[in-house]
Design a protein around this motif. Structure first.
Motif, PDB file in Angstrom:
ATOM      1  N   ILE A  15      42.991  46.539  23.082  1.00 48.78           N
ATOM      2  CA  ILE A  15      43.000  45.293  23.853  1.00 48.78           C
ATOM      3  C   ILE A  15      42.122  44.241  23.185  1.00 48.78           C
ATOM      4  N   THR A  16      40.988  44.667  22.633  1.00 49.37           N
ATOM      5  CA  THR A  16      40.084  43.744  21.955  1.00 49.37           C
ATOM      6  C   THR A  16      40.751  43.126  20.738  1.00 49.37           C
ATOM      7  N   TRP A  17      41.420  43.950  19.939  1.00 50.23           N
ATOM      8  CA  TRP A  17      42.131  43.450  18.764  1.00 50.23           C
ATOM      9  C   TRP A  17      43.301  42.562  19.175  1.00 50.23           C
ATOM     10  N   SER A  18      43.977  42.959  20.240  1.00 48.67           N
ATOM     11  CA  SER A  18      45.094  42.156  20.740  1.00 48.67           C
ATOM     12  C   SER A  18      44.632  40.758  21.144  1.00 48.67           C
ATOM     13  N   ALA A  19      43.443  40.687  21.795  1.00 42.66           N
ATOM     14  CA  ALA A  19      42.921  39.396  22.250  1.00 42.66           C
ATOM     15  C   ALA A  19      42.655  38.463  21.072  1.00 42.66           C
ATOM     16  N   ILE A  20      42.016  38.963  20.010  1.00 39.32           N
ATOM     17  CA  ILE A  20      41.676  38.088  18.885  1.00 39.32           C
ATOM     18  C   ILE A  20      42.915  37.739  18.064  1.00 39.32           C
ATOM     19  N   ILE A  21      43.811  38.693  17.879  1.00 37.79           N
ATOM     20  CA  ILE A  21      45.035  38.410  17.113  1.00 37.79           C
ATOM     21  C   ILE A  21      45.900  37.395  17.856  1.00 37.79           C
ATOM     22  N   GLY A  22      46.030  37.575  19.187  1.00 38.19           N
ATOM     23  CA  GLY A  22      46.796  36.613  19.981  1.00 38.19           C
ATOM     24  C   GLY A  22      46.158  35.233  19.969  1.00 38.19           C
ATOM     25  N   GLY A  23      44.816  35.193  20.016  1.00 38.99           N
ATOM     26  CA  GLY A  23      44.114  33.913  19.976  1.00 38.99           C
ATOM     27  C   GLY A  23      44.335  33.189  18.663  1.00 38.99           C
ATOM     28  N   LEU A  24      44.181  33.911  17.554  1.00 33.78           N
ATOM     29  CA  LEU A  24      44.411  33.312  16.239  1.00 33.78           C
ATOM     30  C   LEU A  24      45.849  32.819  16.109  1.00 33.78           C
ATOM     31  N   ALA A  25      46.792  33.568  16.678  1.00 32.99           N
ATOM     32  CA  ALA A  25      48.203  33.164  16.637  1.00 32.99           C
ATOM     33  C   ALA A  25      48.417  31.842  17.362  1.00 32.99           C
ATOM     34  N   MET A  26      47.820  31.700  18.560  1.00 34.78           N
ATOM     35  CA  MET A  26      47.975  30.468  19.336  1.00 34.78           C
ATOM     36  C   MET A  26      47.465  29.240  18.598  1.00 34.78           C
ATOM     37  N   HIS A  27      46.459  29.454  17.753  1.00 37.88           N
ATOM     38  CA  HIS A  27      45.847  28.331  17.037  1.00 37.88           C
ATOM     39  C   HIS A  27      46.465  28.118  15.661  1.00 37.88           C
ATOM     40  N   GLY A  28      47.557  28.807  15.385  1.00 43.45           N
ATOM     41  CA  GLY A  28      48.259  28.601  14.125  1.00 43.45           C
ATOM     42  C   GLY A  28      47.583  29.235  12.924  1.00 43.45           C
ATOM     43  N   ARG A  29      46.603  30.081  13.151  1.00 46.83           N
ATOM     44  CA  ARG A  29      45.890  30.728  12.048  1.00 46.83           C
ATOM     45  C   ARG A  29      46.537  32.080  11.751  1.00 46.83           C
ATOM     46  N   ALA A  30      47.758  31.986  11.245  1.00 50.55           N
ATOM     47  CA  ALA A  30      48.577  33.183  11.053  1.00 50.55           C
ATOM     48  C   ALA A  30      47.978  34.130  10.026  1.00 50.55           C
ATOM     49  N   ARG A  31      47.461  33.584   8.932  1.00 51.69           N
ATOM     50  CA  ARG A  31      46.905  34.452   7.894  1.00 51.69           C
ATOM     51  C   ARG A  31      45.698  35.227   8.422  1.00 51.69           C
ATOM     52  N   ASP A  32      44.869  34.563   9.224  1.00 47.87           N
ATOM     53  CA  ASP A  32      43.724  35.255   9.826  1.00 47.87           C
ATOM     54  C   ASP A  32      44.190  36.335  10.803  1.00 47.87           C
ATOM     55  N   ALA A  33      45.268  36.031  11.557  1.00 50.47           N
ATOM     56  CA  ALA A  33      45.808  37.021  12.493  1.00 50.47           C
ATOM     57  C   ALA A  33      46.316  38.245  11.742  1.00 50.47           C
ATOM     58  N   LEU A  34      47.019  38.011  10.626  1.00 53.26           N
ATOM     59  CA  LEU A  34      47.509  39.127   9.811  1.00 53.26           C
ATOM     60  C   LEU A  34      46.355  39.920   9.217  1.00 53.26           C
ATOM     61  N   ASP A  35      45.300  39.216   8.807  1.00 54.09           N
ATOM     62  CA  ASP A  35      44.123  39.893   8.253  1.00 54.09           C
ATOM     63  C   ASP A  35      43.494  40.820   9.287  1.00 54.09           C
ATOM     64  N   HIS A  36      43.373  40.348  10.533  1.00 51.62           N
ATOM     65  CA  HIS A  36      42.819  41.192  11.593  1.00 51.62           C
ATOM     66  C   HIS A  36      43.755  42.368  11.912  1.00 51.62           C
ATOM     67  N   PHE A  37      45.045  42.142  11.777  1.00 47.55           N
ATOM     68  CA  PHE A  37      46.021  43.209  12.009  1.00 47.55           C
ATOM     69  C   PHE A  37      45.799  44.350  11.014  1.00 47.55           C
TER      70      PHE A  37
END
Length: 566
Positions: free
Chosen positions: A261-283
């Motif tokens: 859930i913690t990882w989901s929260a940050i990945i979803g947040g980064l996605a909403m802000h258009g920071r796709a590369r950061d979201a993929l990095d956290h993934f």
């Protein structure tokens, strides 16, 4: 020398020692056998027998209530039978017995019976039971009844406040949840861990960043542990309130990151802000840390690809989820893929994905493809999708509005009139544009062409100033965004009073120079507003953050974080 620790034996008068059969009971069938045995042997006349039976029934109801209507019906019948025995034996005056009877009725959703028993037997002094009653109404979605009961409570515990705050937030009454939280602070009951977790979703939904910061500070000052659950709620709050860097900071500060859930929260947040590369990095970091991605994590990372137009990466992750990990796609995963493909112009591929789904597509998926059809000018496919939507969801305004807009974009005013007449015939109303901004802890809400605010005159003057200064730098209103049959001057005026522009004007006259502005909007921001806000951010030297229905836009110095892909 070994020390043997003996578990204390129950008191001779403890119910579990008098009726051990009940404590060993495992199933409802077993309970019925014990009940019958008690009647046959006369043990049912013992003052504690009925109480213990009720206690078991309450606990088993709590455990099994999630397994459908039949369980509820079975429980309520057993509860009524025991209630009859209690009355017959004259045990209804026992508070323990009465409390458990009320609990049984509440857990079975029989709130009328619970209400009658609660008041008839004068249980008003039992604060715990008040909370049970309030929670029962909340579970039924009857917030009016729960609020009336809550307001009449002689003494409110922290649990009482938590039930109401959580109930309001879970039922979509976000402003009421925050108002309850404010009222709680005025009393003598301090918030606890559960309170903070309960109110943060409402803060997130309304974008009330100042209140969210207060909650975070309160937790730190009062040494409330920011664990994975509270931490995830704070990450979600900061993300949805526009402070994605603060969300990342909270994420990095959580010691135990083993909860998906913690990882989901940050990945979803980064996605909403258009920071796709950061979201993929956290993934990838999540998997390196040995945490298995949940289906919700995949929704977040696919959404990130969609917002940034990363088609190949999205396809690869979806393939990995389905064919390597073996997760069965949920409707939300299909929705992300349709949105990803549709935005990128792969309309036929998106349509084929919908047609090959093993489940019926929902309105979200079809609207995603419909919006893509409008974006890429595929009127033929758009009409086909719109008709599907109208057939399956005849009272949803979205499909009618989208089809009307498509007709209007190609100047087909006859088609527009037909759609509008159909909406009128079915009494379908378009959702009005609405934006809100938080200043000093107060949320100010604005509708299209709204002049109801106490500072309406000042807002109007600022709108005029904004318009003049925009024209001076070469801006011209994009009247193609006004999909109504009116003259050019009327179209320009309509664009002038979009709700997000009104909210920005209010923010400009209400804050000091260079103060960032954060706006939340219920609909997708239109192209004209997007273009004009970019210029406003440069003219007034302001960072302006707008959260629309889909994502965040960070406007600064004449540009937007979305790179005009949204």
């Amino acid at each position: 020398m070994n020390t043997i620790i003996h578990k204390p034996s129950p008191s001779p008068n403890h119910p579990s020692s008098l009726f051990p059969q009940i404590s060993r009971c495992k199933t409802t069938r077993h309970l019925k056998q014990i009940h019958a045995h008690f009647i046959k042997t006369g043990q049912i006349h013992h003052p504690l027998a009925a109480a213990e039976l009720l206690k078991f029934l309450t606990l088993s109801t709590q455990r099994e209530i999630k397994y459908a209507p039949c369980a509820k019906l079975a429980r309520i019948e057993e509860g009524k039978q025991l209630h009859g025995f209690v009355v017959k034996l004259g045990l209804v005056s026992d508070e323990f017995v009465r409390s458990n009877l009320v609990r049984v009725y509440v857990m079975c959703g029989a709130m009328k019976d619970a209400h009658v028993l609660f008041y008839q037997t004068r249980l008003e002094g039992n604060v715990v039971l008040w909370n049970v009653m309030i929670d029962g109404y909340v579970r039924m979605g009857d917030l009016r009844a729960s609020r009336e009961l809550f307001d009449s409570m002689p003494n409110k515990s922290v649990v009482s406040w938590n039930v109401m705050i959580s109930g309001c937030a879970q039922n979509g009454h976000f402003k009421e949840a925050i108002e309850m939280f404010h009222d709680m602070q005025l009393g003598d009951v301090p918030p606890n861990y559960v309170t903070l977790v309960s109110v943060l979703p409402a803060v997130s939904r309304l974008g009330a960043i100042e209140l969210g910061k207060w909650v975070h500070l309160f937790a730190e000052k009062n040494e409330i542990e920011i664990d994975d659950v509270l931490g995830s709620a704070l990450i979600d709050m900061y993300s949805k309130c526009g402070s994605i860097d603060k969300a990342v900071q909270v994420f990095e500060g959580i010691r135990n990151k083993k909860n998906p859930i913690t990882w989901s929260a940050i990945i979803g947040g980064l996605a909403m802000h258009g920071r796709a590369r950061d979201a993929l990095d956290h993934f990838w970091r999540m998997q390196q840390a040995g945490v298995t991605p949940s289906d919700v994590v995949y929704i977040g990372v696919l959404s990130a690809c969609s917002h940034a137009g990363l088609v190949e990466e999205g396809r690869s992750i979806y393939y990995h989820m389905v064919n390597i990990v073996g997760l069965l796609p949920r409707i939300e995963h299909y929705g992300c893929m349709v949105d990803l493909l549709g935005r990128a112009g792969c309309l036929e591929e998106a349509e084929q994905l919908i047609l090959n789904m093993p489940v019926k597509p929902d309105d979200v998926i079809l609207k995603a493809l419909l919006g893509a059809c409008k974006m890429h000018g595929n009127i033929e496919m758009g009409e086909r999708i719109a008709k599907f939507l109208m057939g399956w969801y005849p009272h949803d305004s979205g499909s009618y509005v989208a089809l009307s807009n498509m007709f209007a974009s190609e100047g087909n005013w006859e088609g527009v009139v037909k759609v509008r007449l159909k909406m009128k015939e079915l009494d379908i109303r378009k959702d009005p544009g609405c934006s809100w901004i938080e200043l000093d802890g107060v949320i100010h809400e604005f509708l299209v062409e709204d002049d109801s605010h106490p500072r309406a005159e000042g807002i109007h003057s600022m709108l005029e100033e904004m318009s003049d200064r925009l024209r001076s730098v070469g801006y011209r209103p994009n009247t193609t965004q006004v999909l109504l049959n009116m003259d050019e001057k009327e179209k320009q005026s309509a664009l002038h009073y979009h709700s997000e522009k009104i909210a920005i004007a209010f923010g400009l006259i209400s804050t000091r120079p260079q103060t960032p502005l954060q706006i939340v909007k219920n609909l997708r921001v239109c192209e004209d507003c997007h273009s004009s806000i970019k210029l406003v951010s440069k003219i007034y030297n302001r960072k302006i953050i707008v959260r629309d229905r889909k994502r965040f836009h960070h406007f600064e110095n004449g540009s937007c974080s979305c790179m005009d892909y949204w």
